[in-house]
Design a protein around this motif. Structure first.
Motif, mmCIF file in Angstrom:
data_model
loop_
_atom_site.group_PDB
_atom_site.id
_atom_site.type_symbol
_atom_site.label_atom_id
_atom_site.label_comp_id
_atom_site.label_asym_id
_atom_site.label_seq_id
_atom_site.Cartn_x
_atom_site.Cartn_y
_atom_site.Cartn_z
ATOM 1 N N LYS A 72 40.774 11.746 53.427
ATOM 2 C CA LYS A 72 39.463 11.087 53.421
ATOM 3 C C LYS A 72 39.509 9.796 52.616
ATOM 4 N N GLU A 73 40.198 9.823 51.481
ATOM 5 C CA GLU A 73 40.338 8.616 50.678
ATOM 6 C C GLU A 73 41.142 7.560 51.429
ATOM 7 N N ARG A 74 42.167 7.995 52.130
ATOM 8 C CA ARG A 74 42.979 7.044 52.895
ATOM 9 C C ARG A 74 42.196 6.474 54.080
ATOM 10 N N PHE A 75 41.297 7.276 54.645
ATOM 11 C CA PHE A 75 40.476 6.760 55.730
ATOM 12 C C PHE A 75 39.540 5.666 55.223
ATOM 13 N N LEU A 76 38.991 5.836 54.035
ATOM 14 C CA LEU A 76 38.144 4.781 53.457
ATOM 15 C C LEU A 76 38.950 3.496 53.268
ATOM 16 N N GLU A 77 40.182 3.613 52.803
ATOM 17 C CA GLU A 77 41.036 2.432 52.657
ATOM 18 C C GLU A 77 41.315 1.800 54.016
ATOM 19 N N PHE B 53 42.964 8.426 61.728
ATOM 20 C CA PHE B 53 41.997 7.390 61.368
ATOM 21 C C PHE B 53 41.460 6.678 62.615
ATOM 22 N N GLU B 54 42.332 6.436 63.599
ATOM 23 C CA GLU B 54 41.874 5.823 64.848
ATOM 24 C C GLU B 54 40.906 6.735 65.582
ATOM 25 N N SER B 55 41.192 8.031 65.595
ATOM 26 C CA SER B 55 40.322 8.969 66.298
ATOM 27 C C SER B 55 38.958 9.083 65.624
ATOM 28 N N ILE B 56 38.928 9.105 64.297
ATOM 29 C CA ILE B 56 37.648 9.170 63.600
ATOM 30 C C ILE B 56 36.825 7.917 63.884
ATOM 31 N N GLU C 51 29.536 0.201 60.417
ATOM 32 C CA GLU C 51 28.763 1.406 60.743
ATOM 33 C C GLU C 51 29.542 2.666 60.403
ATOM 34 N N ASN C 52 30.830 2.658 60.735
ATOM 35 C CA ASN C 52 31.665 3.823 60.432
ATOM 36 C C ASN C 52 31.717 4.090 58.933
ATOM 37 N N LEU C 53 31.858 3.033 58.165
ATOM 38 C CA LEU C 53 31.905 3.192 56.707
ATOM 39 C C LEU C 53 30.585 3.757 56.185
ATOM 40 N N HIS D 135 40.107 -2.701 57.815
ATOM 41 C CA HIS D 135 39.618 -3.153 59.111
ATOM 42 C C HIS D 135 38.375 -4.028 58.987
ATOM 43 N N ILE D 136 37.570 -3.774 57.981
ATOM 44 C CA ILE D 136 36.424 -4.652 57.739
ATOM 45 C C ILE D 136 36.908 -6.019 57.267
ATOM 46 N N GLU D 137 37.866 -6.032 56.364
ATOM 47 C CA GLU D 137 38.431 -7.309 55.901
ATOM 48 C C GLU D 137 39.055 -8.078 57.055
ATOM 49 N N LEU D 138 39.810 -7.380 57.912
ATOM 50 C CA LEU D 138 40.399 -8.037 59.079
ATOM 51 C C LEU D 138 39.310 -8.555 60.005
#
Length: 531
Positions: A76-81, A32-35, A117-119, A86-89
């Motif tokens: 992919k679903e976990r990446f969205l979570e 997730f960090e790399s993406i 932007e990533n989302l 991270h947006i909430e933070l």
């Protein structure tokens, strides 16, 4: 002679980490960090260059394990979570910094904007599959995509097991064909690990080029006319692109590379470790395991606890300076070589893709500035991929026998074979031997036995990944690496023990196939030395 060629080759790879049996798993954050910090920002950078009609050419090797994870619905679903957290933070950080630490507010907003932007890119632009972004850039002629070994095994330590070498290469090529719809021309040697004769296996599978470490030329038994400044061809015709150590070290040097500049962002200082537990707990791992959040506000400063706040404006000035310095050094080295070479030099630069954006926060900006400044100054250098270069100049290559080498510490196998990890190989080698035995005894099985043996082959390949000995050497996530090697070998022994009794453990097999979803079209007969 005035126009050098520069071949940037990036290796995008992560080990196969997927644990659907847990609601969240720490090591899945590597993906997730790399993406979010490397792959998506890099795609945005490439697309800006395309939009602005800036000429560039790069090569990116995408490993089979990475491609599998990038297309897996669970991850992919976990990446969205992950992005939503991270947006909430980020929203909380903007409010906190506005009130408490205004010197960090600019970067808090930057991180929040990047997460949004990533989302948007992940969901809307790429519809959950960022490999489509790389495909589009390949189709437009800006990228050359290459493959690598199936599980990124360090191949020199398996040279006495030709079936394992063949399996790693064949599945790497097969996975690329399945993912991108065509055969690859290039093959990234994991860790630049080369041994004499490896090129024969590459040629058998249709590979036309690979990259090597500098020592492969410097220690060659032949007199190499151009040193590391032009590719060569092996006696069988496969081209080798030696990495230019000096030019590469402008970036990849722990002591003096560009990423060490004091104006750049400090990677290891993160609010996941700095802020109170009650504030940060929803964004780290249960029960109270602090991790990197990506919200980092400090400059490198040096070996001191007296850090200074990171200023993006100062960092961007240094990015421009370092891009200018890079092009200057390429031009200067070219002028120096004019008296020694009768052809334009080729500077081959190989890096891990995750260096850019993740480890070196400003790295993607630096790449963009290199391409833009080069365009502004009437093409000081020509950016090429190995295949585009070979299409024009293959007939000019010297025939050379490369020497055994890697890009690791000391230039050989010290990183992947030392006191911390040497114990693993006797077990993995024994598993390979037993896999060969199974493939001979039970060749061409069908139905459940075929699936059972295919799973055994997966377990052997996964145990061979270079990531595990590397982690053990660096003493980072050693417990996880040891467990992964042990689990894969235990799983293999489940198959071996059952097949020796001519039986199949169906319940175990179904669980294993759901866990290890990669190489769906694997054929265990690939390990049969008699075929």
């Amino acid at each position: 002679m005035s126009n050098p060629s520069v071949a940037f080759i990036l290796n995008a790879h992560l080990p196969f980490v997927r644990h659907p049996e847990y609601p969240r798993f720490l090591e899945e954050d590597w993906l997730f960090e790399s993406i979010s910090e490397s792959y998506l920002p890099m795609l945005r950078m490439f697309n800006r260059l395309v939009h602005d009609k800036i000429q560039f050419k790069m090569t990116i090797s995408l490993s089979p394990t990475l491609c599998c994870m990038l297309t897996d619905p669970v991850l992919k679903e976990r990446f969205l979570e992950y992005l939503e957290r991270h947006i909430e933070l980020g929203e909380k950080e903007v409010l906190r910094c506005t009130k408490e630490q205004p010197e960090f507010l600019e970067m808090a907003r930057f991180y929040l904007d990047q997460a949004r932007e990533n989302l948007n890119d992940f969901q809307d632009r790429y519809r959950g599959n960022i490999l489509e972004g790389f495909k589009a850039l390949e189709n437009s002629g800006h990228l050359e995509l290459a493959t690598t070994a199936a599980t990124h095994a360090y191949l020199p330590l398996y040279k006495d097991y030709p079936t394992a070498i063949n399996a790693q290469i064949e599945l790497g090529v097969q996975s690329f064909l399945t993912t991108f719809g065509h055969l690859p021309k290039g093959f990234w040697l994991p860790e630049c690990g080369y041994y004499p004769g490896l090129e024969e296996s590459l040629k058998y599978h249709g590979i036309s080029w690979f990259q090597t470490a500098s020592q492969s030329m410097l220690l060659s038994p032949d007199k190499v006319e151009y040193g590391t400044y032009r590719p060569v061809q092996c006696p069988n015709g496969v081209a080798a692109f030696p990495r230019d150590f000096q030019t590469t070290s402008l970036v990849w040097s722990n002591a003096s590379g560009y990423p060490t500049d004091r104006n750049y962002r400090e990677f290891y200082r993160d609010i996941g470790y700095d802020l109170p537990m009650e504030y940060i707990k929803p964004y780290i791992h249960e029960p109270s395991l602090r991790v990197f959040t990506g919200y980092k506000y400090w400059a490198i400063t040096g070996q001191t606890n007296q850090k200074v706040p990171y200023r993006r404006d100062l960092a961007q000035k240094r990015v421009a300076d370092h891009a200018k310095n890079f092009l200057y050094n390429v031009h200067k080295k070219t002028k120096t070589l004019e008296g020694a070479l009768d052809k334009n030099p080729v500077f081959t630069l190989g890096y891990d893709a995750e260096l850019f954006g993740h480890w070196w926060f400003e790295g993607i900006d630096w790449l963009e500035q290199v391409f833009r400044q080069n365009a502004e100054h009437e093409q000081q250098a020509s950016f090429v991929s190995p295949s585009t270069f070979l299409a024009k100049e293959r007939d000019t290559l010297q025939t050379v026998r490369p020497a055994f080498s890697s890009w690791g510490q000391g230039g050989y196998s010290a990183v992947w074979l030392d006191g911390s990890n040497a114990w693993t190989y006797r077990h993995i080698h024994k598993a390979i031997e037993r896999m060969e035995e199974l493939a001979v005894r039970f060749n061409d099985q069908i139905s459940l036995k075929q699936r059972f043996l295919n799973q055994a082959a997966r377990e052997v390949l996964l145990s061979m990944a270079s990531d595990w000995p590397f982690i053990l050497f660096n003493k980072s996530s050693t417990e996880y690496a040891q467990k992964r090697i042990g689990d894969h070998l235990k799983n293999f022994n489940v198959v071996y023990g059952n097949m020796c009794k001519n039986a199949v453990n169906t319940e175990w097999l179904v669980k294993a196939e759901k866990r290890d979803i990669l190489f769906s079209d694997i054929d265990y007969n690939i390990f049969n030395p008699e075929r």
